[in-house]
Design a protein around this motif. Structure first.
Motif, PDB file in Angstrom:
ATOM      1  N   ALA A  39       0.836  -1.208   0.000  1.00 31.74           N
ATOM      2  CA  ALA A  39       0.000   0.000   0.000  1.00 31.74           C
ATOM      3  C   ALA A  39       0.868   1.255   0.000  1.00 31.74           C
ATOM      4  CB  ALA A  39      -0.926  -0.006   1.216  1.00 31.74           C
ATOM      5  N   ALA A  40       1.924   1.231   0.810  1.00 28.83           N
ATOM      6  CA  ALA A  40       2.809   2.405   0.905  1.00 28.83           C
ATOM      7  C   ALA A  40       3.487   2.695  -0.425  1.00 28.83           C
ATOM      8  CB  ALA A  40       3.848   2.172   1.993  1.00 28.83           C
ATOM      9  N   ILE A  41       4.076   1.673  -1.049  1.00 28.27           N
ATOM     10  CA  ILE A  41       4.793   1.889  -2.317  1.00 28.27           C
ATOM     11  C   ILE A  41       3.829   2.279  -3.439  1.00 28.27           C
ATOM     12  CG2 ILE A  41       6.303   0.841  -4.046  1.00 28.27           C
ATOM     13  CD1 ILE A  41       7.676   1.426  -1.393  1.00 28.27           C
ATOM     14  N   SER A  42       2.592   1.778  -3.388  1.00 29.83           N
ATOM     15  CA  SER A  42       1.584   2.155  -4.393  1.00 29.83           C
ATOM     16  C   SER A  42       1.303   3.654  -4.353  1.00 29.83           C
ATOM     17  CB  SER A  42       0.277   1.380  -4.164  1.00 29.83           C
ATOM     18  OG  SER A  42       0.474   0.000  -4.341  1.00 29.83           O
ATOM     19  N   VAL A  88       0.012  16.297  -3.955  1.00 31.82           N
ATOM     20  CA  VAL A  88       0.352  14.897  -4.223  1.00 31.82           C
ATOM     21  C   VAL A  88       1.696  14.524  -3.613  1.00 31.82           C
ATOM     22  CG1 VAL A  88      -1.037  14.735  -6.311  1.00 31.82           C
ATOM     23  CG2 VAL A  88       1.363  15.393  -6.504  1.00 31.82           C
ATOM     24  N   ARG A  89       2.560  15.519  -3.395  1.00 36.42           N
ATOM     25  CA  ARG A  89       3.856  15.264  -2.759  1.00 36.42           C
ATOM     26  C   ARG A  89       3.698  14.792  -1.316  1.00 36.42           C
ATOM     27  NH1 ARG A  89       9.019  14.366  -3.328  1.00 36.42           N
ATOM     28  NH2 ARG A  89       9.530  15.759  -1.624  1.00 36.42           N
ATOM     29  N   ILE A  90       2.682  15.332  -0.620  1.00 37.41           N
ATOM     30  CA  ILE A  90       2.550  14.998   0.803  1.00 37.41           C
ATOM     31  C   ILE A  90       1.759  13.710   1.043  1.00 37.41           C
ATOM     32  CG2 ILE A  90       2.769  17.414   1.499  1.00 37.41           C
ATOM     33  CD1 ILE A  90      -0.214  17.482   2.007  1.00 37.41           C
ATOM     34  N   LEU A  91       1.055  13.190   0.027  1.00 41.84           N
ATOM     35  CA  LEU A  91       0.257  11.971   0.218  1.00 41.84           C
ATOM     36  C   LEU A  91       1.083  10.778   0.716  1.00 41.84           C
ATOM     37  CD1 LEU A  91      -2.262  11.994  -2.790  1.00 41.84           C
ATOM     38  CD2 LEU A  91      -2.748  12.364  -0.365  1.00 41.84           C
ATOM     39  N   PRO A  92       2.220  10.450   0.065  1.00 42.81           N
ATOM     40  CA  PRO A  92       2.985   9.288   0.538  1.00 42.81           C
ATOM     41  C   PRO A  92       3.636   9.495   1.900  1.00 42.81           C
ATOM     42  CG  PRO A  92       4.200  10.437  -1.177  1.00 42.81           C
ATOM     43  CD  PRO A  92       2.841  11.058  -1.128  1.00 42.81           C
ATOM     44  N   ALA A  93       3.721  10.770   2.318  1.00 39.05           N
ATOM     45  CA  ALA A  93       4.351  11.058   3.615  1.00 39.05           C
ATOM     46  C   ALA A  93       3.590  10.406   4.766  1.00 39.05           C
ATOM     47  CB  ALA A  93       4.433  12.572   3.831  1.00 39.05           C
ATOM     48  N   PHE A  94       2.287  10.206   4.590  1.00 39.93           N
ATOM     49  CA  PHE A  94       1.489   9.582   5.643  1.00 39.93           C
ATOM     50  C   PHE A  94       1.903   8.131   5.901  1.00 39.93           C
ATOM     51  CE2 PHE A  94      -1.301  13.059   4.324  1.00 39.93           C
ATOM     52  CZ  PHE A  94      -1.749  13.539   5.550  1.00 39.93           C
TER      53      PHE A  94
END
Length: 390
Positions: A73-76, A97-103
């Protein structure tokens, strides 16, 4: 199992490429969007701030889920971010969109480390975690400089194409080679939060925060610093990032070995760079040979910083690896945010050449935390000896 550690390492390369891949192209992004370099720097610092604020809570929330699914899920999310960013959207959307994977970044790191050491002997744990953390250095020697070089000869969006390619590869490897890993025994939130009451852990957390702030006050603006303070063009900056990363791979391997010997001494040794580098960079001036030597030393001393910080914090609470590491990631990224913010202000008001001196101030604060923890641990050890006797 080393196989799991290497899988975690590959995912870490994708994570670091996404987080730090913008460092080499910040000047181009600032020019494209007609904004200041300090505002462009928020693409890095906002990412880090989200990690700092939400990291521990997200790790606690996801601690009961199958570890393979969490990593996928994280890498997706990282892949999604790279694809949208490569389309050069409006700056507000790029920021979003840059901050989305930060979660999910700290969740991925904590999970990958847990997977790496699962079933291993305690004496191998630091070495296996070191393999995962080598992903940081490998990204610095491969994907980050390659993305910077590609952006310098093509266009800045190509940096995000590289990020998408790495995330796709990591996603495939995790999907096909990592088995399902359900959590059989979930620790209660209360038992994990208990570590926040331990003085040595709190002090270790502050050391992490000060150390990362010290490094990132200059490193966040690596390209801008070398361009303005050292007169290097974009192509030369990409070569310097490559050198930085090559040295970093070796450095992480050395640090992994040294941490098995002594965590505090190893951390202090590499932390010394925050005090040494301002003087080296200042006295090297515009001499290319001296600058190359200085950057090599910089890469050696900086590269294991996240590995050292995490291990240093975990060593004070060895039974709470995942939550302790999420806090290490969280406060480390809080340091990235503060360092990037202070560095941006320094560039605007004084000039990039002054940035390393911010690192000197925070490096000294980090050393004070190491000394304070050592004093508390020695005091606790003496009390243990006295109590049985009395």
């Amino acid at each position: 199992m080393k196989k799991y550690a290497y899988i975690g390492c590959l995912g870490f390369i994708a994570v670091i490429t996404t987080e730090f891949g913008v460092i080499g192209i910040l000047p181009q992004i600032a020019e494209h969007y007609h904004i200041g370099i300090d505002k462009a720097g928020w693409l890095l610092s906002a990412f880090a701030l989200i990690i700092a604020v939400t990291g521990p809570f997200m790790t606690l929330l996801m601690s009961g889920f199958d570890r393979r699914k969490v990593m996928l899920a994280a890498i997706s999310i990282f892949l999604f971010t790279a694809v949208i960013s490569a389309m050069s959207p409006p700056f507000w959307l790029l920021m979003l969109v840059r901050i989305l994977p930060a979660f999910l970044q700290p969740v991925y790191i904590a999970t990958a480390l847990s997977v790496a050491i699962s079933g291993s002997e305690k004496k191998q744990a630091n070495q296996l975690m070191g393999i995962v953390f080598i992903g940081v250095a490998l990204a610095m020697v491969t994907t980050v400089p390659f993305a910077t070089w590609l952006a310098s000869v093509w266009f800045w969006e190509s940096s995000f194409i590289v990020q998408a390619a790495v995330s796709t590869l990591a996603l495939c490897i995790i999907y096909f080679l990592l088995p399902a890993m359900p959590v059989t025994e979930k620790k209660s939130y209360k038992s994990q939060l208990k570590i926040l009451t331990k003085p040595t852990f709190v002090i270790s957390t502050l050391m992490n925060f000060f150390m990362i702030t010290a490094w990132f006050s200059t490193y966040s603006y690596f390209a801008d610093y070398l361009n303005k303070a050292k007169g290097m063009d974009s192509t030369m900056v990409s070569y310097m990032l490559f050198l930085f990363g090559i040295i970093g791979v070796f450095s992480n391997w050395v640090a992994g070995k040294m941490l098995s010997w002594s965590v505090p001494k190893t951390t202090a040794l590499f932390l010394s760079g925050t005090v040494l580098m301002p003087f080296l960079l200042y006295f090297s001036g515009n001499n290319m040979t001296m600058n190359i030597i200085s950057i090599a030393i910089w890469g050696f001393l900086y590269s294991p910083s996240f590995q050292n910080a995490s291990t240093y914090m975990i060593s004070s609470v060895p039974d709470s690896l995942e939550f302790a590491n999420s806090l290490a990631t969280s406060f480390g990224n809080l340091g990235v945010t503060l360092g990037t913010t202070l560095g941006g202000w320094m560039i605007v008001f004084k000039g990039a050449a002054y940035n390393p001196w911010i690192g000197l101030a925070f490096g000294i604060l980090a050393f004070l935390m190491i000394i304070l923890r050592s004093i508390l641990e020695k005091k606790a050890e003496k009390e243990k000896i006295i109590l049985p006797c009395s």
